[in-house]
Design a protein around this motif. Sequence first.
Motif, PDB file in Angstrom:
ATOM      1  N   GLN A  52       0.830  -1.210   0.000  1.00 30.42           N
ATOM      2  CA  GLN A  52       0.000   0.000   0.000  1.00 30.42           C
ATOM      3  C   GLN A  52       0.865   1.262   0.000  1.00 30.42           C
ATOM      4  O   GLN A  52       0.566   2.228  -0.717  1.00 30.42           O
ATOM      5  N   TYR A  81       3.883   1.482  -1.146  1.00 34.94           N
ATOM      6  CA  TYR A  81       4.500   1.502  -2.481  1.00 34.94           C
ATOM      7  C   TYR A  81       3.554   2.162  -3.481  1.00 34.94           C
ATOM      8  O   TYR A  81       3.940   3.063  -4.240  1.00 34.94           O
ATOM      9  N   SER A  82       2.295   1.747  -3.483  1.00 33.03           N
ATOM     10  CA  SER A  82       1.299   2.331  -4.378  1.00 33.03           C
ATOM     11  C   SER A  82       1.082   3.814  -4.065  1.00 33.03           C
ATOM     12  O   SER A  82       1.026   4.653  -4.973  1.00 33.03           O
ATOM     13  N   TYR A  83       0.978   4.143  -2.794  1.00 28.79           N
ATOM     14  CA  TYR A  83       0.761   5.521  -2.358  1.00 28.79           C
ATOM     15  C   TYR A  83       1.919   6.419  -2.791  1.00 28.79           C
ATOM     16  O   TYR A  83       1.707   7.562  -3.224  1.00 28.79           O
ATOM     17  N   TYR A  95       3.823   5.996  -5.384  1.00 27.19           N
ATOM     18  CA  TYR A  95       3.650   6.228  -6.819  1.00 27.19           C
ATOM     19  C   TYR A  95       2.560   7.277  -7.063  1.00 27.19           C
ATOM     20  O   TYR A  95       2.631   8.047  -8.034  1.00 27.19           O
ATOM     21  N   PHE A 144      -2.084  -3.095  -7.365  1.00 31.14           N
ATOM     22  CA  PHE A 144      -1.250  -2.119  -8.075  1.00 31.14           C
ATOM     23  C   PHE A 144       0.129  -2.720  -8.347  1.00 31.14           C
ATOM     24  O   PHE A 144       0.675  -2.591  -9.449  1.00 31.14           O
ATOM     25  N   HIS A 145       0.689  -3.363  -7.331  1.00 26.82           N
ATOM     26  CA  HIS A 145       1.996  -4.019  -7.490  1.00 26.82           C
ATOM     27  C   HIS A 145       1.932  -5.061  -8.599  1.00 26.82           C
ATOM     28  O   HIS A 145       2.851  -5.169  -9.430  1.00 26.82           O
ATOM     29  N   ASN A 184       1.725  -3.147 -11.980  1.00 25.18           N
ATOM     30  CA  ASN A 184       2.845  -2.257 -12.241  1.00 25.18           C
ATOM     31  C   ASN A 184       4.137  -3.008 -12.525  1.00 25.18           C
ATOM     32  O   ASN A 184       5.026  -2.487 -13.208  1.00 25.18           O
ATOM     33  N   PRO A 217      -2.516   4.487  -8.891  1.00 30.88           N
ATOM     34  CA  PRO A 217      -2.055   4.312  -7.505  1.00 30.88           C
ATOM     35  C   PRO A 217      -3.182   4.505  -6.493  1.00 30.88           C
ATOM     36  O   PRO A 217      -4.311   4.863  -6.847  1.00 30.88           O
ATOM     37  N   ALA A 218      -2.843   4.292  -5.230  1.00 29.33           N
ATOM     38  CA  ALA A 218      -3.837   4.237  -4.152  1.00 29.33           C
ATOM     39  C   ALA A 218      -4.755   5.454  -4.104  1.00 29.33           C
ATOM     40  O   ALA A 218      -5.957   5.323  -3.864  1.00 29.33           O
ATOM     41  N   GLU A 252      -7.453   4.907  -6.582  1.00 28.56           N
ATOM     42  CA  GLU A 252      -8.307   3.739  -6.342  1.00 28.56           C
ATOM     43  C   GLU A 252      -9.289   3.995  -5.210  1.00 28.56           C
ATOM     44  O   GLU A 252     -10.353   3.389  -5.143  1.00 28.56           O
TER      45      GLU A 252
END
Length: 340
Positions: free
Chosen positions: A40, A42-44, A46, A101-102, A105, A201-202, A205
């Motif tokens: 999470q 990681y997505s945030y 990005y 997302f991971h 991506n 990314p988060a 979403e």
Amino acid sequence: MAVVRYSQMITSEFLQAYTRDHTLAQIHQGATMPEVQAAQLYSYSYGHIVFDALLGRYEGLAARMEPLTEYEECVDFGDVELALIEADDPAAWSYRNEVNFHHLNHHMQKMWLPLITGGWEHPDGQRAAGHFSMNGLALEGLKYYVLVNDYTAHKTPEALEDPVVKGILSRFTGAMQEFDATIATLNWAKKYPNITVIPAPAQFEHSTGGTGTNANADLLVIDFVNDRTVGVQIKTLATERERRRYDPDRIVVVDSADLGNVRVIPDKHDKTKQTTRPWPGLIAAARVDAIPTKGKLDIKPKYIPYLLAKKMQARMQLRGSRVDYNNASAVIGKKILEKL
């Protein structure tokens, strides 16, 4: 015929439906597993890069990408997914979408280049990045498609109704639908060197903006030359009522009716009748089957035997099904262009 445009909003206006900075509670959505929290964050992170790039704040973006790339290289998504399945907490699997997302991506890294540098490295860069991403997503989607088909083929209808089994299969089906829709969107976008497609990314979403309608997105389609952005929300099957829930200026809703990844099967209650069912994974399999292995190739010769084996596997899984993902790309692309 003239294209109907719902909106001419520039990207900075598109971003007004979203919040750049979230609290830890908003980021983690109740998740406590370290593997999920890391995915999470990681997505945030990005998401911050997307906001800054789309607002023209390019300084330092390449350096900020480095630890995110290191995460991708060090953390295998399969290990994260397995941790969710094997967790003692029965609710752990409900966070499968939080790590998707991971999953996307990992295969779409090359599509970020225009946001970091302002364009592609060479004239053929967009096509090469698109094909690389489509092929990676297709091979990954095929893996899930085979897994689900093999599993369901050897289980009784009663076993498949088990709530735990249904929950796992539902998440896998959703992941395959995202692969199919992303492949189709990338296939359309390769005609437009001014456009890139990235997983949302988060912050995108989980829209916390106040547009009055849902602006959640699974993909972002970005025209980095003309300063336009559109979100794509991916569903397995969306009713008209559900489609109307989404922001008509910002979001394109895509489901199996758009993708054509369906199968006609006998009705389980009346074998003389047939019913059409969404069948996520068909586009991934069709794309694998279409990967070229002769002539001028973007892949190293040592991978050809692997690809040939996967193409045979895809053909067996398709079982004669005809899936025109070029047509799906045209349907989705038309909807996107109406909003860009």
